[in-house]
Write a protein that holds these residues in place. Structure first.
Motif: not given
Length: 324
Positions: A162-168
């Motif tokens: 969830q976090y890295f998808t949002f960041l990317i």
């Protein structure tokens, strides 16, 4: 160049671009868990905005002050590392694949257009990386707003996906959006968009940018939306001013008669008997014509002047005897 050779060249350019992405992707996969001297690992850099959030607004995992994200599947950590390394490979190798794109278009351009192509390729890479850096800076405030808005009732436990998808997504959206002003400048150089068109549509462009930022921002938070919209609007204004200077210089270089439409008469410079006001100047008075010369024989009767170039010979022969 035949069409089949263009296809072969496109294949070569794509292979070089993909090879650069794969190489930097491998570098990003290694950098994800290892630091480079004083530079921390890529994983620590990307989790920095999440770890900067106060512990009361997120779930504390691990011992002591360690900051960890939650993994909910056996292959989640590997796939997450692969996704992050692929994004790093695309961002870091952007100068290479942008240059390959420019090199494929170059044979169809003129000399001055090739010069602009080098500048635009360099600016495209700088803007893409600049947008990614700005997204990383903005995400600190975006996460703090999103995760602390209800911290008195609940605690957020984000998984790595969830976090890295949002960041990317935020990094890619910022990077691509920063190419919009450069696209407007390229269309102006190509003669598709003029400064007058951009100036008249300035309000509509700004409105469209704010709508795009509100829809494209993955977090739907006010910080990322405002940061994206304001940054792109500033860059668009720079591109509009570039179009103004470019059109002004191009207009000076063109001849005056090229600016006249097809149904109008082009201006004529004053020369000869035509004065600057467009009229014909007054001519002087006509003099008396000179008398026709005559030859007077001894008898006093004037003999008319013979204007014929052929004189009859006195011997009675043909006037054409002397002509060979």
């Amino acid at each position: 160049m035949p069409l089949i050779e263009h296809i072969y060249e496109l294949r070569t350019r794509l292979l070089i671009a993909m090879a650069a992405i794969v190489v930097f992707m491998g570098f990003g996969f290694w950098w994800y868990g290892s630091g480079i001297g004083v530079i921390p690992s890529l994983g620590e850099i990307l989790t920095g905005p999440y770890c900067d959030i106060p512990p009361g607004a997120r779930l504390q995992l691990g011992d002591g002050d360690q900051c960890r994200l939650l993994a909910t599947g056996p292959f989640e950590q590997f796939m997450l590392r692969l996704k992050v390394s692929a994004t790093a490979g695309i961002v870091i190798s952007s100068p290479v694949w942008l240059y390959q794109l420019w090199a494929f278009i170059t044979p169809g351009l003129h000399k001055n257009e090739k010069r602009y192509g080098i500048v635009f390729t360099t600016l495209a890479a700088v803007l893409f990386i600049g947008g990614a850096v700005l997204a990383y800076i903005v995400i600190v405030h975006a996460l703090e707003f999103l995760l602390s808005i209800g911290d008195n009732v609940q605690t957020t436990a984000l998984s790595g996906t969830q976090y890295f998808t949002f960041l990317i997504q935020l990094i890619l959206i910022f990077g691509v959006s920063f190419e919009i002003p450069l696209l407007l400048a390229m269309l102006n150089v190509a003669g598709v968009l003029s400064y007058e068109m951009l100036a008249k549509s300035r309000r509509g462009i700004i409105m469209g940018i704010f709508v795009f930022a509100a829809v494209a921002s993955p977090g739907q938070d006010p910080f990322s939306m405002l940061a994206l919209a304001v940054a792109v609007c500033i860059l668009v204004e720079f591109s509009i001013q570039f179009a103004r200077l470019h059109d002004k210089r191009k207009k000076k270089a063109r001849a005056e008669w090229l600016e006249v439409d097809d149904e109008s008469a082009s201006p004529i410079e004053a020369s000869g008997g035509i004065d600057s006001s467009g009229g014909i100047g007054a001519s002087g008075p006509l003099g008396r014509p000179a008398p026709v010369p005559t030859s007077a024989p001894a008898g006093g009767v004037p003999e008319p002047h013979n204007s014929s170039p052929l004189q009859a010979p006195t011997g009675g022969g043909s006037p054409y005897d002397d002509i060979t």
